[in-house]
Design a protein around this motif. Structure first.
Motif: not given
Length: 276
Positions: A23-36, A53-57
């Protein structure tokens, strides 16, 4: 970037470290999806990556369900493109820009995929494109267990994208309706690819983007179960996309394919053990 986690904090934290550098070379956002997860993954990931950023299922929705939930959240966040990445990977620091450049360019690219190597043997290819035959049910990676070289470094259209790492435009995923969650495990990526191709879009292999994959991290020690799941998913794939003769021919040829497939999984496991 959507990274799906299920009881795999070690893998996910290692993956996130590599994404931080990328991400230091090409900025992007990361979303971690936790699958229970039930192993305390979310707490560990938050301690190591407090800004993640974490999405908790609430439960394990499988590969398709978890990534579909991640896609919906990425869409809410205003993403134009989404890259789905397995948590048992590490990425090259410059892996994102080549994928996004092709995806944002002209030429009908509906999906983009990098060159993927075995983590346990970093010069050995795991994926350099994909081939699929709906007539016989043959689904295989180009370059599997081959050493890298010029023949695997040519960009261009390929037969299917691997869900290990695939980038798509948000509008394309929306039009496709996401991954087909009926597959449960395996072949969701091939199904998505075939539906994308039916829309007249191309799947582009981008070898200048590189990823390393700890193959089959989620199925350590369960070779027979993995083979069964792959077989059942291929049958479902052929029922959905193939001809009336596809499933019988696939089952007829299955014994000839299971032996080399099992041998490949066994030796991949040996390589992982030797690398520890």
């Amino acid at each position: 970037m959507v990274v799906l986690n299920w009881n795999g904090a070690d893998d996910t934290i290692r993956c996130l470290h590599s994404l931080d550098a990328a991400a230091l070379e090409t900025p992007f956002r990361v979303l971690v999806v936790d699958n229970g997860s039930s192993d305390g993954s979310v707490g560990r990931i938050r301690r190591e990556h407090p800004d993640a950023e974490i999405l908790e299922l609430p439960s394990n929705l499988g590969y398709g369900g978890g990534n579909n939930a991640g896609f919906r959240r990425a869409e809410e966040m205003g993403a134009d493109e989404v890259l789905f990445l397995n948590n048992d990977t590490v990425v090259d620091s410059g892996f994102a820009l080549p994928l996004l450049t092709v995806l944002r360019g002209e030429g009908g690219a509906g999906a983009v995929v990098p060159k993927i190597f075995y983590m346990a043997n970093p010069s050995l290819i795991w994926y350099a494109g994909g081939e699929v035959s709906l007539r016989s049910g043959l689904v295989r990676h180009v370059g599997l267990r081959r050493h890298d070289g010029p023949r695997f470094s040519r960009p261009g259209t390929t037969g299917y994208a691997t869900g290990c790492c695939v980038g798509l435009r948000v509008g394309v995923v929306r039009a496709l309706g996401g991954f087909d969650e009926a597959f449960g495990m395996y072949a969701e990526d091939v199904d998505l690819s075939l539906r994308l191709r039916a829309m007249g879009l191309r799947i582009v292999f981008v070898p200048s983007s590189m990823v390393w994959h700890r193959v089959s991290g989620a199925f350590e020690g369960r070779l027979l179960r993995k083979l069964w799941l792959r077989t059942a998913s291929t049958v479902r794939l052929l029922q959905k996309h193939g001809t009336p003769f596809s499933v019988p021919l696939f089952l007829l040829l299955l014994p000839l394919r299971l032996v080399p497939a099992a041998a490949g999984m066994f030796f991949s496991r040996l390589r992982r053990e030797e690398s520890v």
